[in-house]
Scaffold this motif. Sequence first.
Motif, PDB file in Angstrom:
ATOM      1  N   LEU A  59     -30.962  38.363  71.393  1.00  0.00           N
ATOM      2  CA  LEU A  59     -31.768  39.540  71.722  1.00  0.00           C
ATOM      3  C   LEU A  59     -30.869  40.752  71.963  1.00  0.00           C
ATOM      4  O   LEU A  59     -31.167  41.857  71.505  1.00  0.00           O
ATOM      5  CB  LEU A  59     -32.649  39.273  72.946  1.00  0.00           C
ATOM      6  CG  LEU A  59     -33.843  38.355  72.727  1.00  0.00           C
ATOM      7  CD1 LEU A  59     -34.450  37.931  74.060  1.00  0.00           C
ATOM      8  CD2 LEU A  59     -34.893  39.040  71.853  1.00  0.00           C
ATOM      9  N   CYS A  60     -29.790  40.551  72.694  1.00  0.00           N
ATOM     10  CA  CYS A  60     -28.856  41.651  72.969  1.00  0.00           C
ATOM     11  C   CYS A  60     -28.296  42.235  71.681  1.00  0.00           C
ATOM     12  O   CYS A  60     -28.227  43.458  71.525  1.00  0.00           O
ATOM     13  CB  CYS A  60     -27.715  41.177  73.868  1.00  0.00           C
ATOM     14  SG  CYS A  60     -28.215  40.834  75.564  1.00  0.00           S
ATOM     15  N   GLU A  61     -27.907  41.371  70.774  1.00  0.00           N
ATOM     16  CA  GLU A  61     -27.343  41.829  69.501  1.00  0.00           C
ATOM     17  C   GLU A  61     -28.367  42.620  68.695  1.00  0.00           C
ATOM     18  O   GLU A  61     -28.073  43.694  68.185  1.00  0.00           O
ATOM     19  CB  GLU A  61     -26.822  40.645  68.692  1.00  0.00           C
ATOM     20  CG  GLU A  61     -25.579  40.013  69.285  1.00  0.00           C
ATOM     21  CD  GLU A  61     -25.166  38.724  68.592  1.00  0.00           C
ATOM     22  OE1 GLU A  61     -25.900  38.247  67.692  1.00  0.00           O
ATOM     23  OE2 GLU A  61     -24.115  38.185  68.958  1.00  0.00           O
ATOM     24  N   VAL A  62     -29.563  42.093  68.592  1.00  0.00           N
ATOM     25  CA  VAL A  62     -30.596  42.736  67.781  1.00  0.00           C
ATOM     26  C   VAL A  62     -31.103  44.016  68.442  1.00  0.00           C
ATOM     27  O   VAL A  62     -31.340  45.023  67.766  1.00  0.00           O
ATOM     28  CB  VAL A  62     -31.768  41.762  67.517  1.00  0.00           C
ATOM     29  CG1 VAL A  62     -32.952  42.474  66.904  1.00  0.00           C
ATOM     30  CG2 VAL A  62     -31.304  40.628  66.624  1.00  0.00           C
ATOM     31  N   LEU A  63     -31.240  44.001  69.765  1.00  0.00           N
ATOM     32  CA  LEU A  63     -31.794  45.154  70.478  1.00  0.00           C
ATOM     33  C   LEU A  63     -30.730  46.175  70.873  1.00  0.00           C
ATOM     34  O   LEU A  63     -31.052  47.225  71.420  1.00  0.00           O
ATOM     35  CB  LEU A  63     -32.555  44.675  71.724  1.00  0.00           C
ATOM     36  CG  LEU A  63     -33.768  43.788  71.445  1.00  0.00           C
ATOM     37  CD1 LEU A  63     -34.341  43.241  72.742  1.00  0.00           C
ATOM     38  CD2 LEU A  63     -34.831  44.558  70.652  1.00  0.00           C
ATOM     39  N   GLY A  64     -29.475  45.853  70.618  1.00  0.00           N
ATOM     40  CA  GLY A  64     -28.401  46.798  70.926  1.00  0.00           C
ATOM     41  C   GLY A  64     -28.247  47.076  72.406  1.00  0.00           C
ATOM     42  O   GLY A  64     -28.037  48.208  72.820  1.00  0.00           O
TER      43      GLY A  64
END
Length: 118
Positions: A59-64
């Motif tokens: 989620l962190c990677e995709v949501l920046g």
Amino acid sequence: MVQKKKLLNIDVRERIRQCRERCGMTQEQLAEQISRSTQFISTIERGKAGASLETIINLCEVLGTSADYLLRGLDTTAHSDYIAAKLSLLSPEQLAVVSRMADDLLSLLHTDSKPVDD
């Protein structure tokens, strides 16, 4: 203890939803990006279930965003941007010195050394 977990899920779900919406993504798009089902994203955003560490990382990677923000609500972006701006002004030689200094400082902080007598 169960109540605390539910409160944590509520805080995390709200931050996930806010990040998703800030990115202009639907639940379906987010689910596709992290290889999960739309129902799974909906369940997390409703606070009915928590997310695994692997899912939080995805989620962190995709949501920046950072895990600090999703899990604890701490926005470290301003600090990172400030440091990056300062470092961008340095020459390669100066950057190498700062890097060595940072390594030395981190090494000192992680040792169990006794206080030095004055």
